[in-house]
Design a protein around this motif. Sequence first.
Motif, PDB file in Angstrom:
ATOM      1  N   MET A 143      77.321  60.207 -93.783  1.00 41.44           N
ATOM      2  CA  MET A 143      76.790  61.493 -93.458  1.00 41.44           C
ATOM      3  C   MET A 143      76.250  61.413 -92.032  1.00 41.44           C
ATOM      4  SD  MET A 143      73.293  63.104 -95.178  1.00 41.44           S
ATOM      5  CE  MET A 143      73.880  62.632 -96.739  1.00 41.44           C
ATOM      6  N   PHE A 144      76.578  62.414 -91.211  1.00 38.86           N
ATOM      7  CA  PHE A 144      76.065  62.477 -89.853  1.00 38.86           C
ATOM      8  C   PHE A 144      74.647  63.027 -89.887  1.00 38.86           C
ATOM      9  CE2 PHE A 144      80.667  62.782 -89.291  1.00 38.86           C
ATOM     10  CZ  PHE A 144      80.858  61.721 -88.420  1.00 38.86           C
ATOM     11  N   ILE A 145      73.768  62.426 -89.091  1.00 37.93           N
ATOM     12  CA  ILE A 145      72.390  62.891 -89.028  1.00 37.93           C
ATOM     13  C   ILE A 145      71.991  63.066 -87.577  1.00 37.93           C
ATOM     14  CG2 ILE A 145      71.737  61.807 -91.202  1.00 37.93           C
ATOM     15  CD1 ILE A 145      70.261  59.676 -89.490  1.00 37.93           C
ATOM     16  N   GLY A 146      70.962  63.851 -87.359  1.00 41.21           N
ATOM     17  CA  GLY A 146      70.459  64.032 -86.010  1.00 41.21           C
ATOM     18  C   GLY A 146      69.147  64.771 -86.017  1.00 41.21           C
ATOM     19  N   GLY A 147      68.434  64.612 -84.946  1.00 38.87           N
ATOM     20  CA  GLY A 147      67.166  65.299 -84.782  1.00 38.87           C
ATOM     21  C   GLY A 147      66.679  65.112 -83.363  1.00 38.87           C
ATOM     22  N   GLU A 148      65.728  65.929 -82.976  1.00 38.90           N
ATOM     23  CA  GLU A 148      65.177  65.859 -81.629  1.00 38.90           C
ATOM     24  C   GLU A 148      63.743  66.358 -81.664  1.00 38.90           C
ATOM     25  OE1 GLU A 148      66.456  68.677 -78.331  1.00 38.90           O
ATOM     26  OE2 GLU A 148      67.468  66.807 -77.749  1.00 38.90           O
ATOM     27  N   THR A 149      62.894  65.715 -80.875  1.00 40.45           N
ATOM     28  CA  THR A 149      61.511  66.152 -80.751  1.00 40.45           C
ATOM     29  C   THR A 149      61.056  65.895 -79.326  1.00 40.45           C
ATOM     30  OG1 THR A 149      59.332  66.077 -81.806  1.00 40.45           O
ATOM     31  CG2 THR A 149      60.473  63.974 -81.516  1.00 40.45           C
ATOM     32  N   ARG A 150      59.976  66.527 -78.936  1.00 40.04           N
ATOM     33  CA  ARG A 150      59.489  66.453 -77.559  1.00 40.04           C
ATOM     34  C   ARG A 150      58.268  65.556 -77.492  1.00 40.04           C
ATOM     35  NH1 ARG A 150      56.378  69.629 -73.753  1.00 40.04           N
ATOM     36  NH2 ARG A 150      57.577  69.930 -71.852  1.00 40.04           N
ATOM     37  N   ALA A 151      58.250  64.700 -76.470  1.00 45.12           N
ATOM     38  CA  ALA A 151      57.107  63.819 -76.219  1.00 45.12           C
ATOM     39  C   ALA A 151      56.458  64.224 -74.900  1.00 45.12           C
ATOM     40  CB  ALA A 151      57.559  62.368 -76.139  1.00 45.12           C
ATOM     41  N   ALA A 152      55.147  64.271 -74.881  1.00 42.65           N
ATOM     42  CA  ALA A 152      54.404  64.644 -73.681  1.00 42.65           C
ATOM     43  C   ALA A 152      54.190  63.416 -72.794  1.00 42.65           C
ATOM     44  CB  ALA A 152      53.075  65.283 -74.057  1.00 42.65           C
ATOM     45  N   VAL A 153      55.294  62.876 -72.322  1.00 42.72           N
ATOM     46  CA  VAL A 153      55.278  61.718 -71.428  1.00 42.72           C
ATOM     47  C   VAL A 153      56.582  61.757 -70.634  1.00 42.72           C
ATOM     48  CG1 VAL A 153      56.303  60.179 -73.157  1.00 42.72           C
ATOM     49  CG2 VAL A 153      54.920  59.207 -71.315  1.00 42.72           C
ATOM     50  N   SER A 154      56.552  61.278 -69.402  1.00 43.85           N
ATOM     51  CA  SER A 154      57.766  61.318 -68.586  1.00 43.85           C
ATOM     52  C   SER A 154      58.851  60.444 -69.190  1.00 43.85           C
ATOM     53  CB  SER A 154      57.452  60.841 -67.159  1.00 43.85           C
ATOM     54  OG  SER A 154      57.209  59.450 -67.149  1.00 43.85           O
ATOM     55  N   ALA A 155      60.095  60.775 -68.881  1.00 47.81           N
ATOM     56  CA  ALA A 155      61.223  60.002 -69.394  1.00 47.81           C
ATOM     57  C   ALA A 155      61.175  58.567 -68.875  1.00 47.81           C
ATOM     58  CB  ALA A 155      62.540  60.681 -69.021  1.00 47.81           C
ATOM     59  N   ALA A 156      60.739  58.384 -67.625  1.00 54.76           N
ATOM     60  CA  ALA A 156      60.640  57.025 -67.071  1.00 54.76           C
ATOM     61  C   ALA A 156      59.623  56.196 -67.851  1.00 54.76           C
ATOM     62  CB  ALA A 156      60.265  57.083 -65.595  1.00 54.76           C
ATOM     63  N   ALA A 157      58.473  56.789 -68.162  1.00 59.59           N
ATOM     64  CA  ALA A 157      57.452  56.071 -68.930  1.00 59.59           C
ATOM     65  C   ALA A 157      57.923  55.808 -70.356  1.00 59.59           C
ATOM     66  CB  ALA A 157      56.138  56.863 -68.939  1.00 59.59           C
ATOM     67  N   ALA A 158      58.561  56.789 -70.973  1.00 58.44           N
ATOM     68  CA  ALA A 158      59.068  56.614 -72.344  1.00 58.44           C
ATOM     69  C   ALA A 158      60.094  55.485 -72.395  1.00 58.44           C
ATOM     70  CB  ALA A 158      59.683  57.919 -72.853  1.00 58.44           C
ATOM     71  N   THR A 159      60.996  55.464 -71.427  1.00 57.59           N
ATOM     72  CA  THR A 159      62.016  54.415 -71.381  1.00 57.59           C
ATOM     73  C   THR A 159      61.369  53.055 -71.188  1.00 57.59           C
ATOM     74  OG1 THR A 159      63.661  55.959 -70.521  1.00 57.59           O
ATOM     75  CG2 THR A 159      64.078  53.608 -70.165  1.00 57.59           C
ATOM     76  N   ALA A 160      60.429  52.962 -70.264  1.00 60.41           N
ATOM     77  CA  ALA A 160      59.753  51.687 -70.005  1.00 60.41           C
ATOM     78  C   ALA A 160      59.008  51.197 -71.246  1.00 60.41           C
ATOM     79  CB  ALA A 160      58.791  51.835 -68.831  1.00 60.41           C
ATOM     80  N   ARG A 161      58.397  52.105 -71.973  1.00 60.64           N
ATOM     81  CA  ARG A 161      57.621  51.712 -73.162  1.00 60.64           C
ATOM     82  C   ARG A 161      58.501  51.239 -74.304  1.00 60.64           C
ATOM     83  NH1 ARG A 161      53.334  56.659 -72.410  1.00 60.64           N
ATOM     84  NH2 ARG A 161      52.405  55.760 -70.533  1.00 60.64           N
ATOM     85  N   LEU A 162      59.727  51.726 -74.378  1.00 64.48           N
ATOM     86  CA  LEU A 162      60.642  51.265 -75.424  1.00 64.48           C
ATOM     87  C   LEU A 162      61.512  50.100 -74.967  1.00 64.48           C
ATOM     88  CD1 LEU A 162      61.766  54.587 -77.143  1.00 64.48           C
ATOM     89  CD2 LEU A 162      60.139  52.883 -77.971  1.00 64.48           C
ATOM     90  N   ALA A 163      61.545  49.818 -73.653  1.00 68.03           N
ATOM     91  CA  ALA A 163      62.386  48.748 -73.127  1.00 68.03           C
ATOM     92  C   ALA A 163      61.733  47.378 -73.240  1.00 68.03           C
ATOM     93  CB  ALA A 163      62.732  49.023 -71.668  1.00 68.03           C
ATOM     94  N   CYS A 164      60.421  47.330 -73.303  1.00 61.20           N
ATOM     95  CA  CYS A 164      59.719  46.047 -73.336  1.00 61.20           C
ATOM     96  C   CYS A 164      59.717  45.469 -74.750  1.00 61.20           C
ATOM     97  CB  CYS A 164      58.289  46.237 -72.836  1.00 61.20           C
ATOM     98  SG  CYS A 164      57.272  47.241 -73.932  1.00 61.20           S
ATOM     99  N   PRO A 165      59.342  44.200 -74.906  1.00 67.36           N
ATOM    100  CA  PRO A 165      59.289  43.607 -76.253  1.00 67.36           C
ATOM    101  C   PRO A 165      58.402  44.386 -77.225  1.00 67.36           C
ATOM    102  CG  PRO A 165      59.154  41.894 -74.603  1.00 67.36           C
ATOM    103  CD  PRO A 165      59.075  43.214 -73.875  1.00 67.36           C
ATOM    104  N   VAL A 166      57.297  44.939 -76.738  1.00 65.96           N
ATOM    105  CA  VAL A 166      56.449  45.761 -77.604  1.00 65.96           C
ATOM    106  C   VAL A 166      57.227  46.974 -78.083  1.00 65.96           C
ATOM    107  CG1 VAL A 166      54.390  47.235 -77.663  1.00 65.96           C
ATOM    108  CG2 VAL A 166      54.282  44.979 -76.589  1.00 65.96           C
ATOM    109  N   GLY A 167      58.068  47.535 -77.224  1.00 58.54           N
ATOM    110  CA  GLY A 167      58.887  48.686 -77.597  1.00 58.54           C
ATOM    111  C   GLY A 167      59.857  48.368 -78.718  1.00 58.54           C
ATOM    112  N   ALA A 168      60.452  47.168 -78.668  1.00 60.38           N
ATOM    113  CA  ALA A 168      61.350  46.770 -79.753  1.00 60.38           C
ATOM    114  C   ALA A 168      60.571  46.666 -81.058  1.00 60.38           C
ATOM    115  CB  ALA A 168      62.026  45.445 -79.423  1.00 60.38           C
ATOM    116  N   GLY A 169      59.353  46.158 -80.998  1.00 66.01           N
ATOM    117  CA  GLY A 169      58.506  46.091 -82.189  1.00 66.01           C
ATOM    118  C   GLY A 169      58.155  47.464 -82.709  1.00 66.01           C
ATOM    119  N   VAL A 170      57.962  48.413 -81.800  1.00 65.78           N
ATOM    120  CA  VAL A 170      57.669  49.792 -82.201  1.00 65.78           C
ATOM    121  C   VAL A 170      58.831  50.359 -82.994  1.00 65.78           C
ATOM    122  CG1 VAL A 170      57.423  52.147 -81.308  1.00 65.78           C
ATOM    123  CG2 VAL A 170      56.013  50.303 -80.375  1.00 65.78           C
ATOM    124  N   LEU A 171      60.053  50.127 -82.537  1.00 64.31           N
ATOM    125  CA  LEU A 171      61.219  50.642 -83.250  1.00 64.31           C
ATOM    126  C   LEU A 171      61.331  50.022 -84.642  1.00 64.31           C
ATOM    127  CD1 LEU A 171      63.921  50.767 -80.427  1.00 64.31           C
ATOM    128  CD2 LEU A 171      62.673  52.683 -81.452  1.00 64.31           C
TER     129      LEU A 171
END
Length: 183
Positions: A1-29
Motif C-alpha cells: 500500500m502506498f502511503i504519504g503525508g506532509e507536515t510543516r516545521a517552524a525551522v529552516s530547511a538547512a537547520a532541519a537537514t543538519a539536525r537529521l544528518a548528524c548521529p543524533v538525527g539518526a537516533g531521532v529517526l
Amino acid sequence: MFIGGETRAAVSAAAATARLACPVGAGVLVRASFAAWEEVTAGIAPAGLPGLVLVHSRGPVRRGAVSVLILRWEAADASGQRFPVLDADITLVPDGEQATLVGLDGVYRPPPGAWLCPVIAYLVTAATTRSFLSRIVAAITDPAAAQRGEAGRAAVRPGTLAVASLMTLPSGKAENLEALTAG
C-alpha cells in the motif's frame, strides 16, 4: 500500500537537514519510528505477533534545496524471520526562510501471511504516518530535546521486539483504532 503525508516545521530547511544528518538525527529517526509504531499498534494488536525490530536510515541526499532521507522499517515474526514493512523517503523542502515541509512517501507491506481488512490497514498506516511525522517535526524544532534523547521517545522496552504489529483487530479494541485515527 502506498502511503504519504506532509507536515510543516517552524525551522529552516538547512537547520532541519543538519539536525537529521548528524548521529543524533539518526537516533531521532529510530526513536520516532519505534514510538510511532508503539503508539498506533500497542492498544490494537495482541502480544506475541510480529513487531518492529530494525530501523535503517540513510542520508540526507541533497537535490538542490530539497533534502531526502531514506528509511526502512523491518519487523520479525515469532521465529525471528525479518521482513520489510516500510520503505520510504523523508523529504525536507524549504517553505520560506524559517519553515520546512517534512514529507513522507513510501510503501507499507503487511506481514507475510497476515490478513488485515484493507480499510483498517489504511487507517492504521495513516495514523502511524501522522505520528511519525509529528515526532520528526518535534525533534527538529527542539534540538535540545533531540540531544537529550527525549524527542520521539515512547514506551519502547529495550531488549524486546518493542511492539506488536497488526494481524487482527481483537474485539473490544475498536475504540483504540477510532481514537488513533481521529485527527
